[in-house]
Design an enzyme around this catalytic site. Structure first.
Site, mmCIF file in Angstrom:
data_model
loop_
_atom_site.group_PDB
_atom_site.id
_atom_site.type_symbol
_atom_site.label_atom_id
_atom_site.label_comp_id
_atom_site.label_asym_id
_atom_site.label_seq_id
_atom_site.Cartn_x
_atom_site.Cartn_y
_atom_site.Cartn_z
ATOM 1 N N ASP A 101 -3.735 -12.053 4.659
ATOM 2 C CA ASP A 101 -4.417 -10.823 5.068
ATOM 3 C C ASP A 101 -5.936 -10.922 5.004
ATOM 4 O OD1 ASP A 101 -2.077 -9.482 5.655
ATOM 5 O OD2 ASP A 101 -1.943 -8.484 3.707
ATOM 6 N N LYS A 149 -5.954 -2.028 5.180
ATOM 7 C CA LYS A 149 -5.282 -2.112 6.483
ATOM 8 C C LYS A 149 -3.920 -1.456 6.430
ATOM 9 C CE LYS A 149 -2.245 -5.431 5.098
ATOM 10 N NZ LYS A 149 -0.780 -5.274 5.052
ATOM 11 N N GLY A 155 -5.703 -4.512 -0.340
ATOM 12 C CA GLY A 155 -6.918 -4.285 -1.114
ATOM 13 C C GLY A 155 -7.483 -5.561 -1.711
ATOM 14 N N GLY A 156 -6.628 -6.381 -2.291
ATOM 15 C CA GLY A 156 -7.087 -7.647 -2.861
ATOM 16 C C GLY A 156 -7.645 -8.579 -1.799
ATOM 17 N N SER A 157 -7.034 -8.543 -0.627
ATOM 18 C CA SER A 157 -7.532 -9.358 0.488
ATOM 19 C C SER A 157 -8.890 -8.856 0.961
ATOM 20 C CB SER A 157 -6.526 -9.335 1.649
ATOM 21 O OG SER A 157 -5.301 -9.914 1.255
ATOM 22 N N ALA A 184 -1.496 -3.300 -5.185
ATOM 23 C CA ALA A 184 -0.098 -3.659 -4.913
ATOM 24 C C ALA A 184 0.585 -2.598 -4.064
ATOM 25 C CB ALA A 184 0.682 -3.883 -6.213
ATOM 26 N N GLY A 185 -0.172 -2.058 -3.084
ATOM 27 C CA GLY A 185 0.349 -0.966 -2.266
ATOM 28 C C GLY A 185 0.626 -1.336 -0.825
ATOM 29 N N GLY A 186 0.493 -2.615 -0.465
ATOM 30 C CA GLY A 186 0.776 -3.020 0.911
ATOM 31 C C GLY A 186 -0.355 -2.731 1.882
#
Length: 304
Positions: free
Chosen positions: A142, A14, A107-109, A102-104
Site C-alpha cells: 500500500d 485509502k 495508515g501505516g503505509s 489496523a483498520g484496513g
C-alpha cells in the site's frame, strides 16, 4: 546536499472501492486487483535531524498497536532513504495519526510514504518520484499508492499501480472500530472459506470490474455503489460478525452502499453527496458509532 532543519509531510489514508483476491501463491501471498481511492483522513509526519533513528506517535486514534521500534514502517522507510543516499546521520520522526490503526485504511503505509518524502527533503536527496516509488514498493503493497494518491488500479500484490480517472468528488462515511483485525488472519480465513461451495471461488487472474472504472470516470456514486465489492469482506465478517449489523444499519440510514475497507474492520459507506454523508454521519454517531465524513480523491504524500 542541502539539509533542512525540519520537514512536515502529509499523506492520506485509502479506501478499497473494489478488491478482488486471487489464489494464494507458493510464497503465501495473493495476487489482487484493487481500485484504491485516497481520502481526506491524513497522517502528518514531522522529520528533524537526530543522531540516531527514533519515532514518536500521537493522534486522535487508538495508538496501542503502533510500534515505536524498528517494526515501525516509517522508521524503516527513513533508514532506507539514509542507506540509499549514503547519509550517515539519523532522524527523529514525529507521527500524528488520524487514520485508524489496523483498520484496513493504510495508515501505516501512509506514514511510510510520508517518511520517504520527508527524509529525502530533509537530507536534500532529490531522489525523484520514480525512485521513491521503487523504495515504497520494497516497504509494502500500500505504500506506493500512499505516495501517489488520487484514484488508481493496483495489481500484482496491489503495488503495480496505474492511475484511474475519477471525475468530481465521492463522499464517504467511515466507521472505525476500537479493535483492529490482522490482515494475515483475514486472508487466511478467506482461504478457508473458499473451500466451501457457497463462497465465490478465487479468480484465476484478478481484475477490476470495468463497471467500477466507468462509474469513477463518470463521477457517478450510484453506479459505483452497484459495483463496489471486496472479496475480503466475507472473511472479515466471519471474524467480526458485529460488522454485519453495522453494514445493515448504514444502508438502512441512507447509504448507497457499505463495504469493509481492505482487511477491515473499518467500514466505509458511500453517500450520494456531502449533505447525505453528513446526515448519515449524524445518524451513525447517534447510534454510538465512531463515524467520520471523508471525501476523495485527494493527493498523495507531499510536503506541507
Amino acid at each position: 546536499m542541502a539539509v533542512s532543519d525540519r520537514v512536515h509531510v502529509r499523506a492520506p489514508g485509502k479506501l478499497n472501492l473494489f478488491f478482488e483476491v486471487g489464489r494464494a501463491q507458493d510464497d503465501g501471498y495473493h495476487d489482487v486487483a484493487s481500485a484504491y481511492q485516497a481520502v481526506s483522513l491524513w497522517e502528518d509526519v514531522y522529520a528533524r535531524p537526530a543522531d540516531g533513528f527514533s519515532v514518536g506517535v500521537s493522534g486522535s486514534v487508538d495508538l496501542s498497536g503502533v510500534p515505536s521500534d524498528d517494526r515501525n514502517l516509517a522508521l524503516r522507510a527513513a533508514r532506507m532513504v539514509a542507506q540509499r543516499l549514503g547519509h550517515d546521520g539519523g532522524v527523529h520522526l514525529e507521527i500524528v495519526k488520524q487514520v485508524p490503526v489496523a483498520g484496513g485504511m493504510g495508515g501505516g503505509s501512509a506514514d511510510a510514504a510520508a517518511a520517504l518524502v520527508a527524509c529525502d527533503m530533509l537530507w536534500g536527496g532529490e531522489l525523484g518520484s520514480s525512485e521513491l516509488q521503487r523504495l515504497a514498493g520494497r516497504l509494502g503493497a500500500d505504500v506506493p499508492f500512499a505516495l501517489m494518491g488520487g484514484t488508481a488500479v493496483g495489481t500484482g500484490r496491489g503495488d503495480q499501480l496505474s492511475p484511474a480517472l475519477a471525475k468530481g468528488r465521492f463522499d464517504w462515511v467511515v466507521v472505525t472500530a476500537e479493535e483492529g483485525l490482522s490482515t494475515p488472519d483475514v486472508y487466511g480465513r478467506l482461504d478457508e472459506l473458499r473451500r466451501r461451495p457457497d463462497i465465490r471461488p478465487a479468480a484465476a487472474s484478478p481484475d477490476v470490474d470495468p463497471a467500477v472504472l466507468h462509474a469513477l470516470r463518470a463521477g457517478n456514486a450510484v453506479a459505483l455503489a452497484q459495483h463496489a465489492r471486496n472479496d475480503l469482506q466475507v472473511a472479515a465478517l466471519s471474524l467480526r460478525p458485529d460488522l454485519r449489523d453495522l453494514l445493515e444499519s448504514g444502508e438502512q440510514a441512507g447509504a448507497l452502499a457499505g463495504l469493509v475497507s481492505g482487511s477491515g474492520p473499518t467500514v466505509a459507506f458511500l453517500a450520494e453527496g456531502p449533505e447525505a454523508a453528513l446526515d448519515l454521519q449524524v445518524t451513525l454517531s447517534a447510534s454510538g458509532h465512531a463515524a467520520l465524513h471523508v471525501h476523495g480523491p485527494v493527493h498523495g504524500a507531499r510536503v506541507v
